[in-house]
Structures are given as C-alpha cells and as structure tokens.
Design a protein around this motif. Structure first.
Motif, PDB file in Angstrom:
ATOM      1  N   ASP A 285       0.852  -1.193   0.000  1.00 28.90           N
ATOM      2  CA  ASP A 285       0.000   0.000   0.000  1.00 28.90           C
ATOM      3  C   ASP A 285       0.888   1.243   0.000  1.00 28.90           C
ATOM      4  O   ASP A 285       1.286   1.747   1.055  1.00 28.90           O
ATOM      5  N   ARG A 286       1.196   1.744  -1.180  1.00 22.01           N
ATOM      6  CA  ARG A 286       2.113   2.876  -1.295  1.00 22.01           C
ATOM      7  C   ARG A 286       1.534   4.153  -0.700  1.00 22.01           C
ATOM      8  O   ARG A 286       2.256   4.943  -0.084  1.00 22.01           O
ATOM      9  N   ALA A 287       0.231   4.370  -0.884  1.00 18.36           N
ATOM     10  CA  ALA A 287      -0.385   5.598  -0.385  1.00 18.36           C
ATOM     11  C   ALA A 287      -0.314   5.662   1.136  1.00 18.36           C
ATOM     12  O   ALA A 287       0.079   6.686   1.717  1.00 18.36           O
ATOM     13  N   ALA A 288      -0.697   4.575   1.799  1.00 22.51           N
ATOM     14  CA  ALA A 288      -0.660   4.554   3.262  1.00 22.51           C
ATOM     15  C   ALA A 288       0.776   4.636   3.771  1.00 22.51           C
ATOM     16  O   ALA A 288       1.050   5.310   4.778  1.00 22.51           O
ATOM     17  N   THR A 289       1.703   3.979   3.069  1.00 22.08           N
ATOM     18  CA  THR A 289       3.114   4.065   3.448  1.00 22.08           C
ATOM     19  C   THR A 289       3.581   5.510   3.454  1.00 22.08           C
ATOM     20  O   THR A 289       4.217   5.982   4.412  1.00 22.08           O
ATOM     21  N   GLN A 290       3.266   6.242   2.391  1.00 28.81           N
ATOM     22  CA  GLN A 290       3.691   7.633   2.287  1.00 28.81           C
ATOM     23  C   GLN A 290       3.003   8.503   3.333  1.00 28.81           C
ATOM     24  O   GLN A 290       3.624   9.409   3.915  1.00 28.81           O
ATOM     25  N   ASP A 291       1.727   8.234   3.602  1.00 25.35           N
ATOM     26  CA  ASP A 291       1.007   9.014   4.614  1.00 25.35           C
ATOM     27  C   ASP A 291       1.665   8.866   5.983  1.00 25.35           C
ATOM     28  O   ASP A 291       1.879   9.865   6.690  1.00 25.35           O
ATOM     29  N   PHE A 292       1.971   7.635   6.368  1.00 24.71           N
ATOM     30  CA  PHE A 292       2.594   7.404   7.664  1.00 24.71           C
ATOM     31  C   PHE A 292       3.988   8.036   7.729  1.00 24.71           C
ATOM     32  O   PHE A 292       4.372   8.622   8.748  1.00 24.71           O
ATOM     33  N   LEU A 293       4.770   7.914   6.644  1.00 23.74           N
ATOM     34  CA  LEU A 293       6.108   8.513   6.626  1.00 23.74           C
ATOM     35  C   LEU A 293       6.032  10.027   6.742  1.00 23.74           C
ATOM     36  O   LEU A 293       6.815  10.643   7.486  1.00 23.74           O
ATOM     37  N   THR A 294       5.100  10.643   6.033  1.00 23.94           N
ATOM     38  CA  THR A 294       4.966  12.104   6.063  1.00 23.94           C
ATOM     39  C   THR A 294       4.633  12.586   7.471  1.00 23.94           C
ATOM     40  O   THR A 294       5.216  13.562   7.966  1.00 23.94           O
ATOM     41  N   GLU A 295       3.703  11.901   8.136  1.00 23.28           N
ATOM     42  CA  GLU A 295       3.315  12.317   9.494  1.00 23.28           C
ATOM     43  C   GLU A 295       4.467  12.099  10.471  1.00 23.28           C
ATOM     44  O   GLU A 295       4.698  12.914  11.367  1.00 23.28           O
ATOM     45  N   ALA A 296       5.189  10.982  10.303  1.00 27.05           N
ATOM     46  CA  ALA A 296       6.332  10.719  11.179  1.00 27.05           C
ATOM     47  C   ALA A 296       7.412  11.785  11.000  1.00 27.05           C
ATOM     48  O   ALA A 296       8.041  12.216  11.973  1.00 27.05           O
ATOM     49  N   LYS A 297       7.629  12.241   9.760  1.00 29.72           N
ATOM     50  CA  LYS A 297       8.601  13.313   9.517  1.00 29.72           C
ATOM     51  C   LYS A 297       8.179  14.595  10.218  1.00 29.72           C
ATOM     52  O   LYS A 297       9.021  15.338  10.753  1.00 29.72           O
ATOM     53  N   SER A 298       6.886  14.872  10.228  1.00 35.60           N
ATOM     54  CA  SER A 298       6.392  16.071  10.903  1.00 35.60           C
ATOM     55  C   SER A 298       6.696  16.021  12.398  1.00 35.60           C
ATOM     56  O   SER A 298       7.106  17.016  13.001  1.00 35.60           O
ATOM     57  N   ILE A 299       6.513  14.858  12.983  1.00 35.93           N
ATOM     58  CA  ILE A 299       6.783  14.702  14.415  1.00 35.93           C
ATOM     59  C   ILE A 299       8.272  14.818  14.698  1.00 35.93           C
ATOM     60  O   ILE A 299       8.688  15.418  15.705  1.00 35.93           O
ATOM     61  N   ALA A 300       9.102  14.261  13.803  1.00 32.33           N
ATOM     62  CA  ALA A 300      10.556  14.270  14.018  1.00 32.33           C
ATOM     63  C   ALA A 300      11.133  15.678  14.032  1.00 32.33           C
ATOM     64  O   ALA A 300      12.262  15.878  14.492  1.00 32.33           O
ATOM     65  N   ARG A 301      10.407  16.666  13.569  1.00 30.16           N
ATOM     66  CA  ARG A 301      10.881  18.053  13.639  1.00 30.16           C
ATOM     67  C   ARG A 301      10.940  18.538  15.082  1.00 30.16           C
ATOM     68  O   ARG A 301      11.658  19.483  15.394  1.00 30.16           O
ATOM     69  N   TYR A 302      10.194  17.877  15.965  1.00 23.33           N
ATOM     70  CA  TYR A 302      10.077  18.371  17.334  1.00 23.33           C
ATOM     71  C   TYR A 302      10.719  17.470  18.381  1.00 23.33           C
ATOM     72  O   TYR A 302      10.716  17.791  19.572  1.00 23.33           O
ATOM     73  N   VAL A 303      11.259  16.345  17.961  1.00 27.34           N
ATOM     74  CA  VAL A 303      11.877  15.439  18.934  1.00 27.34           C
ATOM     75  C   VAL A 303      13.004  14.661  18.271  1.00 27.34           C
ATOM     76  O   VAL A 303      12.909  14.313  17.089  1.00 27.34           O
ATOM     77  N   SER A 304      14.062  14.392  19.037  1.00 25.84           N
ATOM     78  CA  SER A 304      15.164  13.577  18.522  1.00 25.84           C
ATOM     79  C   SER A 304      15.730  12.775  19.686  1.00 25.84           C
ATOM     80  O   SER A 304      16.540  13.269  20.467  1.00 25.84           O
TER      81      SER A 304
END
Length: 424
Positions: A285-304
């Motif tokens: 499921d490429r669409a869901a894969t990309q959706d999850f990756l995009t949201e995870a990238k957004s979160i990674a801006r605020y935590v490391s």
C-alpha cells in the motif's frame, strides 16, 4: 543482467502456471499471502521476484517447491497437533537464544522463565528487599538499552525477574499508574525480543499483556507503545490491513499540537506511525506508506531521541531508516539503496538501527541479484550487532541468497551461512 532477467521471467511463469492450474485469481492468491493483487501481477511478469520473503509466501500459498523459485528448502509443515506445536516452538526458541549466548544452559533456563512470566497466575514470591519505584524504572530503562544494543541473551535473562517484581509492585504500590506503565513497557520489550527470535505464538501472549496493562495505565504514551507492538505482530502474521487500521485509528486520537507535546509522547506516537509504515509497505500500500512517513517526519521536527539509553528511539534518522525498509518491501531496490547511501555514512548511535540499515541494504542488493554486495552488507551488519545477525529472519535471507548462487560465485557467502548454522 540478462541471466537475472531470464531467471525472473522463469519464476514468473512457474507462479502463473501454478495459480492457473489451481483455477485461482491473482486477487485470491494476494488475499492469502496478505498483499495487494498488483504484487502477484508483478511477480508473474518477472518483476520483484528477488524479494525472497514474498516468494516464500507465494510458494506456500500455491504449494510450489521452494527450490523451483530459487529458494532454500524449508521443513514441511506438520499436522496440527497443538501440544507438539507448543513443544517445538519452545525447543526452537531455546535453541535460538542459546545460539546467542554462553553458556547455553543458563540461557535455556532464562527462556523458560520468560515463558512462565507471561503465563497467568500470581507472581513469584517477594524477596526481602523489594525495589522502589525509582529502582524499577531504572531496571526498565536497562532492558530497553539491552534491546537497542542487541544484547538479546542478556535481555532474555533480565526480563523474567523484572516482570515478576513489577507485577508484585502493581498489586500494592500507592503509585499504581507508574508501575502499570513500567509493566506495560516490560511486556512490550518481551514482544520485541520474541519477534526478533521468531516466536510468534508467545509474542501474541505478550501483546495481550502489554495491551491490557497499557489500557489499565491510561497513559496515551504507554498505550501508543502497546499498539505499536500489537501492529508489529499483526503485520508479521500478514494481517497487514488490520495493522494499518489499528495504527491509523490510534494515531487519529493522538496527532496534532506537536510543538506543545512532551518528547516521550512524540516518540511513542512517531514509533507507532513507523510501525504503520512497515505494515503498509508489506501490504504493498504505497499511499498509506507515504502518509505514515509524512506524518512521522512532521513529528521528528520536534523530537530527537537517538541514543541506545533512551526510553524510545525516535528521530528523523529513524524515519529515514524506515523509508529504506519500506522501499525494500515495496520491491524498489534502487530507491532503497539510494535512500540508504547517505545513512551509511552517518553515525547512527543505536546498534539495532545500524544493523537494520545494513540488513535492509543486503535485501535490496539481493533483489538486484548483487549477491556479493549483499554478503558484504551482511558482514557490516554483523559488525554493528553480532546477535542481531543471527536471528531467524536474517538466517533465512542468507539461506535464500546462497541457494540462488548456483555457480558458487560468492564462496564467502556460503562460508558465512555455515557460520550462522544455515543448512546447505
């Protein structure tokens, strides 16, 4: 290259002939193996046939002898005698953990203790000096570090007494929520260890414990982490649609206001989304894969949190590592290697993550038929985390790579397989 393409077309023809002889549609076969119909179509057209994990599922679904698809032989399944199955599972895990540590007899006892710790019943009797909440929290941090540094044998010895101590403390501690959260985390770590070693049966039992304690705790951070390991087991068992739905539903309740969330909250949510990446990419499921990756990238801006001694290992680097793994699962070996190259030059402080990068690189090289490069990637992974490279999933990868090296052009690969105990 021409030889590899000819082999891919041959494998595709075998799959198609087997499917047609059984009068089954591509969609029906895809449903059995837990992928989208397009995955089966690609295989029959000679594309993606280097993904040995998918080929194994197709071989099982269509009853194709593994060697006809260029795979290493595996033992035939036995009759569904559940008592015997349980005995075999325990024997397998005892042997697996024993291969990771010295002395093996100590490790075997530790595994039996872990299984007992997951079973219903009262915890072991209290010791004269019971640990404080702070001490128990430190011990839970220790097991997380053991997992991230791939010290699986020591982790197997450490978990049983810790689970017993946490269960005793949860019964009469005035700080019940904190203790319950620690207990849920210990069960989550048990799931992760059992999955590394290929014991799905006991992983399910540990998942049930983790989910129950996570819900009892009421902390969204703990619950998200329990959902993450639940989705992991679902995806491993090819229940990928359910795993994606579980992650998506839970994430919808927790997403938003990232700039005002504490790091533990963000890390737990981010890791759960990355488990969604794994499940969605496994399902094709490429669409869901990309959706999850995009949201995870957004979160990674605020935590490391990118150290082996952190409660949860989540950062932008971890997101990129999962992008590599997703590309491999989707059959995009070139994309996977292109994404992996800058990561190979970057310091990755967590051994489990470093090893995962190089194992995924080995899978990508294998998909391209570059067995020598795949072997070298596996040796780098071994240098990152020697115990991780000896888990069943990696040994199966080595076996399949060796089986496809018909001319023994990479003798080091066969020698490496013998070192890992892979049957010839």
């Amino acid at each position: 290259m021409a030889d590899a393409q000819g082999q891919a077309r041959r494998v595709g023809r075998i799959i198609r002939q087997a499917r047609l002889s059984q009068k089954r549609s591509q969609a029906q076969v895809a449903a059995v193996i837990g992928y989208h119909q397009s995955k089966v179509s690609r295989l029959e057209n000679g594309r993606g046939t280097e993904d040995t994990r998918v080929l194994r599922e197709v071989a099982r679904a269509l009853d194709i002898p593994p060697h006809e698809l260029g795979l290493a032989a595996v033992p035939a399944p036995h009759a569904p005698d559940y008592e015997t199955e349980d005995m075999h599972r325990r024997t397998f895990l005892v042997t697996s953990i024993a291969s990771l540590a010295t002395p093996p007899t100590t490790t075997s006892v530790a595994y039996q203790d872990l299984v007992r710790a997951l079973l219903p019943g009262p915890p072991a009797a209290a010791t004269p000096d019971e640990a404080s909440v702070a001490e128990l929290g430190g011990r839970v941090a220790d097991i997380r570090r053991l997992f991230y540094t791939c010290e699986y044998a020591e982790l197997g010895r450490t978990l049983p007494p810790l689970l017993a101590a946490l269960r005793r403390a949860a019964e009469d501690s005035p700080d019940a929520q904190t203790i319950t959260g620690l207990l849920a985390t210990a069960y989550q770590t048990s799931v992760s260890l059992l999955l590394k070693l290929g014991d799905i049966g006991h992983a399910w039992m540990a998942v049930g414990r983790a989910m129950a304690e996570g819900e009892r705790c009421g902390d969204p951070v703990v619950l998200a982490s329990s959902v993450r390991v639940h989705a992991h087991v679902l995806a491993r068992e090819k229940h990928t649609t359910q795993a994606v739905t579980l992650v998506r539903h839970t994430a919808e309740q927790l997403m938003g206001s990232y700039d005002r969330r504490r790091p533990r909250y963000l890390a737990a949510l981010g890791l759960m989304l990355l488990r969604g990446v794994t499940a969605a990419s496994t399902a094709g499921d490429r669409a869901a894969t990309q959706d999850f990756l995009t949201e995870a990238k957004s979160i990674a801006r605020y935590v490391s949190l990118d150290r082996p001694d952190t409660w949860a290992n989540f950062s932008s680097t971890n997101v990129e590592l999962h992008a590599v793994s997703a590309a491999v699962s989707l059959g995009d070996a070139g994309v996977a290697l292109e994404t992996a190259r800058p990561l190979m030059r970057r310091p990755i402080p967590v051994p489990e993550r470093r090893a995962a990068l190089w194992v995924d690189a080995a899978r990508a090289y294998s998909q391209q038929g570059r067995l020598a490069d795949g072997y070298r990637a596996l040796r780098v992974a071994e240098g990152c985390a020697a115990q991780d490279i000896r888990r069943p999933a990696v040994r199966e990868l080595v076996a399949d790579m060796a089986a496809r090296d018909h001319r023994r052009a990479v003798p080091e690969l066969h020698h490496f397989g013998r070192q890992l105990g892979v049957p010839e």
